[in-house]
Motif scaffolding. Structure first.
Motif, PDB file in Angstrom:
ATOM      1  N   SER A 188       0.815  -1.213   0.000  1.00  0.00           N
ATOM      2  CA  SER A 188       0.000   0.000   0.000  1.00  0.00           C
ATOM      3  C   SER A 188       0.849   1.263   0.000  1.00  0.00           C
ATOM      4  CB  SER A 188      -0.898  -0.001   1.247  1.00  0.00           C
ATOM      5  OG  SER A 188      -0.113   0.224   2.410  1.00  0.00           O
ATOM      6  N   PRO A 189       0.245   2.423  -0.306  1.00  0.00           N
ATOM      7  CA  PRO A 189       0.976   3.695  -0.185  1.00  0.00           C
ATOM      8  C   PRO A 189       1.499   3.932   1.219  1.00  0.00           C
ATOM      9  CG  PRO A 189      -1.031   4.010  -1.459  1.00  0.00           C
ATOM     10  CD  PRO A 189      -1.097   2.611  -0.908  1.00  0.00           C
ATOM     11  N   ALA A 190       0.754   3.492   2.226  1.00  0.00           N
ATOM     12  CA  ALA A 190       1.206   3.680   3.604  1.00  0.00           C
ATOM     13  C   ALA A 190       2.491   2.902   3.877  1.00  0.00           C
ATOM     14  CB  ALA A 190       0.106   3.242   4.576  1.00  0.00           C
ATOM     15  N   VAL A 226       8.611   2.903   4.183  1.00  0.00           N
ATOM     16  CA  VAL A 226       9.921   2.529   3.654  1.00  0.00           C
ATOM     17  C   VAL A 226      10.788   3.773   3.458  1.00  0.00           C
ATOM     18  CG1 VAL A 226      11.135   1.579   1.666  1.00  0.00           C
ATOM     19  CG2 VAL A 226       9.140   0.394   2.601  1.00  0.00           C
ATOM     20  N   HIS A 227      10.202   4.849   2.973  1.00  0.00           N
ATOM     21  CA  HIS A 227      10.985   6.063   2.769  1.00  0.00           C
ATOM     22  C   HIS A 227      11.429   6.658   4.103  1.00  0.00           C
ATOM     23  CE1 HIS A 227      10.889   6.435  -1.546  1.00  0.00           C
ATOM     24  NE2 HIS A 227       9.600   6.129  -1.544  1.00  0.00           N
ATOM     25  N   THR A 228      10.598   6.546   5.121  1.00  0.00           N
ATOM     26  CA  THR A 228      11.021   7.000   6.449  1.00  0.00           C
ATOM     27  C   THR A 228      12.162   6.136   6.957  1.00  0.00           C
ATOM     28  OG1 THR A 228       8.729   7.652   6.885  1.00  0.00           O
ATOM     29  CG2 THR A 228      10.218   7.566   8.769  1.00  0.00           C
ATOM     30  N   LEU A 229      12.085   4.833   6.714  1.00  0.00           N
ATOM     31  CA  LEU A 229      13.157   3.936   7.117  1.00  0.00           C
ATOM     32  C   LEU A 229      14.439   4.240   6.354  1.00  0.00           C
ATOM     33  CD1 LEU A 229      14.132   1.482   8.703  1.00  0.00           C
ATOM     34  CD2 LEU A 229      13.155   0.013   6.927  1.00  0.00           C
ATOM     35  N   ARG A 230      14.318   4.507   5.060  1.00  0.00           N
ATOM     36  CA  ARG A 230      15.507   4.856   4.274  1.00  0.00           C
ATOM     37  C   ARG A 230      16.203   6.099   4.837  1.00  0.00           C
ATOM     38  NH1 ARG A 230      13.729   4.439  -2.115  1.00  0.00           N
ATOM     39  NH2 ARG A 230      13.586   2.143  -2.275  1.00  0.00           N
ATOM     40  N   PRO A 287      15.746   1.613  -9.775  1.00  0.00           N
ATOM     41  CA  PRO A 287      15.362   2.380  -8.589  1.00  0.00           C
ATOM     42  C   PRO A 287      16.273   3.582  -8.365  1.00  0.00           C
ATOM     43  CG  PRO A 287      16.681   0.508  -7.943  1.00  0.00           C
ATOM     44  CD  PRO A 287      16.502   0.403  -9.446  1.00  0.00           C
ATOM     45  N   ARG A 288      15.764   4.544  -7.603  1.00  0.00           N
ATOM     46  CA  ARG A 288      16.581   5.685  -7.190  1.00  0.00           C
ATOM     47  C   ARG A 288      17.235   5.416  -5.835  1.00  0.00           C
ATOM     48  NH1 ARG A 288      12.103   8.545  -9.584  1.00  0.00           N
ATOM     49  NH2 ARG A 288      12.791  10.017 -11.187  1.00  0.00           N
ATOM     50  N   LEU A 289      16.551   4.667  -4.980  1.00  0.00           N
ATOM     51  CA  LEU A 289      17.011   4.363  -3.622  1.00  0.00           C
ATOM     52  C   LEU A 289      17.140   5.620  -2.768  1.00  0.00           C
ATOM     53  CD1 LEU A 289      19.685   1.574  -4.285  1.00  0.00           C
ATOM     54  CD2 LEU A 289      17.186   1.387  -4.066  1.00  0.00           C
ATOM     55  N   THR A 290      16.280   6.609  -3.032  1.00  0.00           N
ATOM     56  CA  THR A 290      16.271   7.833  -2.247  1.00  0.00           C
ATOM     57  C   THR A 290      15.167   7.779  -1.199  1.00  0.00           C
ATOM     58  OG1 THR A 290      14.864   8.826  -3.948  1.00  0.00           O
ATOM     59  CG2 THR A 290      17.221   9.281  -4.074  1.00  0.00           C
ATOM     60  N   ALA A 291      15.272   8.646  -0.218  1.00  0.00           N
ATOM     61  CA  ALA A 291      14.225   8.797   0.789  1.00  0.00           C
ATOM     62  C   ALA A 291      13.404  10.008   0.392  1.00  0.00           C
ATOM     63  CB  ALA A 291      14.843   8.984   2.170  1.00  0.00           C
ATOM     64  N   ARG A 292      12.187   9.774  -0.050  1.00  0.00           N
ATOM     65  CA  ARG A 292      11.343  10.863  -0.531  1.00  0.00           C
ATOM     66  C   ARG A 292      10.269  11.189   0.493  1.00  0.00           C
ATOM     67  NH1 ARG A 292      12.166   7.527  -4.891  1.00  0.00           N
ATOM     68  NH2 ARG A 292      10.133   6.546  -4.784  1.00  0.00           N
ATOM     69  N   PRO A 293       9.961  12.465   0.667  1.00  0.00           N
ATOM     70  CA  PRO A 293       8.910  12.834   1.627  1.00  0.00           C
ATOM     71  C   PRO A 293       7.558  12.336   1.176  1.00  0.00           C
ATOM     72  CG  PRO A 293       9.564  14.737   0.326  1.00  0.00           C
ATOM     73  CD  PRO A 293      10.520  13.633  -0.017  1.00  0.00           C
ATOM     74  N   ALA A 294       6.646  12.149   2.118  1.00  0.00           N
ATOM     75  CA  ALA A 294       5.324  11.610   1.803  1.00  0.00           C
ATOM     76  C   ALA A 294       4.563  12.505   0.844  1.00  0.00           C
ATOM     77  CB  ALA A 294       4.522  11.415   3.090  1.00  0.00           C
ATOM     78  N   SER A 295       4.865  13.815   0.858  1.00  0.00           N
ATOM     79  CA  SER A 295       4.122  14.748   0.018  1.00  0.00           C
ATOM     80  C   SER A 295       4.576  14.730  -1.433  1.00  0.00           C
ATOM     81  CB  SER A 295       4.291  16.172   0.564  1.00  0.00           C
ATOM     82  OG  SER A 295       5.660  16.531   0.599  1.00  0.00           O
ATOM     83  N   GLU A 296       5.694  14.042  -1.721  1.00  0.00           N
ATOM     84  CA  GLU A 296       6.212  14.040  -3.081  1.00  0.00           C
ATOM     85  C   GLU A 296       5.405  13.112  -3.954  1.00  0.00           C
ATOM     86  OE1 GLU A 296      10.209  12.359  -4.959  1.00  0.00           O
ATOM     87  OE2 GLU A 296      10.528  14.170  -3.747  1.00  0.00           O
ATOM     88  N   GLN A 337       7.548  25.521   5.207  1.00  0.00           N
ATOM     89  CA  GLN A 337       8.940  25.351   5.603  1.00  0.00           C
ATOM     90  C   GLN A 337       9.519  24.153   4.870  1.00  0.00           C
ATOM     91  OE1 GLN A 337      10.678  27.360   7.553  1.00  0.00           O
ATOM     92  NE2 GLN A 337       8.927  28.706   7.961  1.00  0.00           N
ATOM     93  N   PRO A 338      10.816  24.180   4.560  1.00  0.00           N
ATOM     94  CA  PRO A 338      11.429  23.010   3.916  1.00  0.00           C
ATOM     95  C   PRO A 338      11.316  21.784   4.802  1.00  0.00           C
ATOM     96  CG  PRO A 338      12.876  24.919   3.803  1.00  0.00           C
ATOM     97  CD  PRO A 338      11.755  25.263   4.741  1.00  0.00           C
ATOM     98  N   VAL A 339      11.146  20.641   4.178  1.00  0.00           N
ATOM     99  CA  VAL A 339      11.078  19.382   4.901  1.00  0.00           C
ATOM    100  C   VAL A 339      12.447  18.709   4.823  1.00  0.00           C
ATOM    101  CG1 VAL A 339       9.979  17.122   5.025  1.00  0.00           C
ATOM    102  CG2 VAL A 339       8.648  19.119   4.317  1.00  0.00           C
ATOM    103  N   PRO A 340      13.156  18.532   5.937  1.00  0.00           N
ATOM    104  CA  PRO A 340      14.479  17.916   5.870  1.00  0.00           C
ATOM    105  C   PRO A 340      14.379  16.432   5.554  1.00  0.00           C
ATOM    106  CG  PRO A 340      13.851  18.268   8.149  1.00  0.00           C
ATOM    107  CD  PRO A 340      12.767  18.874   7.305  1.00  0.00           C
ATOM    108  N   VAL A 341      15.154  15.989   4.608  1.00  0.00           N
ATOM    109  CA  VAL A 341      15.195  14.578   4.251  1.00  0.00           C
ATOM    110  C   VAL A 341      16.648  14.129   4.259  1.00  0.00           C
ATOM    111  CG1 VAL A 341      14.724  12.856   2.469  1.00  0.00           C
ATOM    112  CG2 VAL A 341      13.093  14.714   2.869  1.00  0.00           C
TER     113      VAL A 341
END
Length: 419
Positions: free
Chosen positions: A167-169, A174-178, A196-205, A240-244
């Motif tokens: 699921s999206p959730a 996974v991105h939070t874990l990355r 894959p990119r293997l990046t950690a992307r914010p949920a809003s992306e 505000q910027p979201v730190p990733v």
């Protein structure tokens, strides 16, 4: 020490061990502290602060700590110095720190006139951090293996389609874990199949948008990730910027990366041309990476499990059946029930923010299991020894990318990387 061990379990596994400390006042009052993650106070200063807040006289108290107090300057100062400056007369330690860069705390305390006792509840403390101790002894990072599959253990349908099984959730998780690990590892087969990119992307992306721009670290031996600012997609003056925090992308295997692939174009990508999981991990540790997330494919996951270097397993199970699809594991080396690699639930905090699906009233339909090895032998390797290695075959398959004292009233911050 029992109170310190209970406090330690409130921490998060990963690059750092679970560490707790307890201050025993002359009247029998006990207050505790624990390490919550990188950049936060270690267990000792956390417990000392709690003791001061409770009006406890530290110069007449005993401090128990589950791991030898550190002597090095990292993101925080040496805990030994804080104990000495506080005038603590006696420190009780469960386990000596095997990390050469942090060890020596007991000797430092004794030199300062502090009474030091060691080995109290040592077996319990070793069991709590058995996999971290093993990783340090093998000179490798702590390894989390993430697998996403159907109820019948498939990571793709018979025609190869795999986006998206979970699921999206779950993918947000996974991105939070990355963002919490130092590196994300895939096999070259997965790199070719999924790009894959293997990046950690914010949920809003939104899917398909560009990942965070990152640059290669300056040091040739330290490949530590960088924290970047990603603009929030929500409008308004309060934006505000979201730190990733971005992990280092790693591909393991003999095949060349496709020149036009995301990983080949990323200057930070580390390509390790080996089929030996332990050798790959030791190379990453030499680069300063202390916690890695292995995401696939099936052969790579099987090889890491077969080599015994997986310290934590996170399994995302989607409520679907795929039948004759692609299995999530290959070449595990198990031919009979007696050879099964067994796991048990890990009841310590996950260190990953809770997520919900877009249909928040229904929650995440997937089942998420956090597991640790059922049998964790104490490490027999001495620092500098080379344990037995296990290699994986060339073909790879694709995969979808407490004590009774007063509790701490503030929520624990999200840990990131390193101690």
């Amino acid at each position: 020490m029992d109170a310190a061990l209970a406090a330690a379990r409130r921490g998060v596994r990963g690059a750092n061990p679970l560490v707790g400390a307890a201050v025993l006042a002359p009247d029998g009052t006990i207050v505790t502290g624990h390490h919550r993650g990188a950049g936060t106070p270690h267990a000792e200063p956390d417990a000392l602060a709690a003791a001061r807040a409770a009006g406890i006289d530290l110069t007449a108290s005993v401090v128990c700590v589950t791991l030898e107090p550190c002597t090095h300057h990292g993101r925080t100062g040496p805990c030994t110095d804080l104990l000495i400056e506080a005038g603590v007369p006696e420190v009780v330690v469960a386990v000596a720190d095997p990390n050469p860069s942090a060890a020596g705390g007991c000797a430092r305390l004794r030199d300062a006139g502090v009474t030091v006792r060691t080995g109290v509840r040592e077996s319990e403390a070793r069991a709590l951090n058995a996999r971290w101790l093993q990783a340090v002894g093998e000179r490798r990072p702590y390894v989390t293996l993430k697998m996403a599959q159907s109820l019948d253990g498939r990571i793709a349908a018979a025609d190869g389609t795999s986006q998206w099984i979970t699921s999206p959730a779950s993918r947000e998780r996974v991105h939070t874990l990355r963002a919490r690990v130092d590196a994300v590892v895939v096999g070259t087969g997965t790199a070719h199949a999924d790009d894959p990119r293997l990046t950690a992307r914010p949920a809003s992306e939104a899917p398909g948008s560009n990942p965070v721009a990152v640059t290669r670290p300056d040091s040739g031996t330290q490949s530590n990730p960088h924290t970047q600012s990603v603009p929030d997609t929500q409008p308004g003056p309060a934006t505000q910027p979201v730190p990733v925090t971005q992990p280092v992308p790693v591909a393991v295997g003999m095949r060349d990366l496709a020149p036009d692939s995301h990983l080949a174009r990323d200057p930070r990508t580390v390509h390790l041309r080996t089929r030996d999981p332990l050798a790959a991990l030791q190379t990453l540790r030499e680069r300063g990476l202390e916690h890695v997330l292995v995401e696939g494919g099936a052969h790579l996951a099987g090889a890491f499990l077969r080599a015994g270097v997986v310290d934590e397993l996170e399994l995302h199970i989607a409520p679907m059946l795929l039948g004759d699809g692609l299995p999530g594991l290959a070449d595990l080396g198990v031919s009979t029930l007696a050879e099964a690699i067994r796991w048990i639930p890990d009841d310590t905090p996950a260190g990953v923010s809770p997520v919900s699906s877009p249909d928040s009233h229904r929650g995440n339909p997937d089942t998420i299991l956090r597991l640790r090895p059922a049998e964790t032998p104490e490490p027999t390797q001495t620092p500098g020894a080379t344990p037995t290695s296990v290699s994986f075959p060339a073909p790879e398959a694709a995969e979808t990318p407490e004590p009774t004292q007063t509790p701490d009233p503030t929520p624990a911050p999200e840990p990131t990387k390193g101690r």
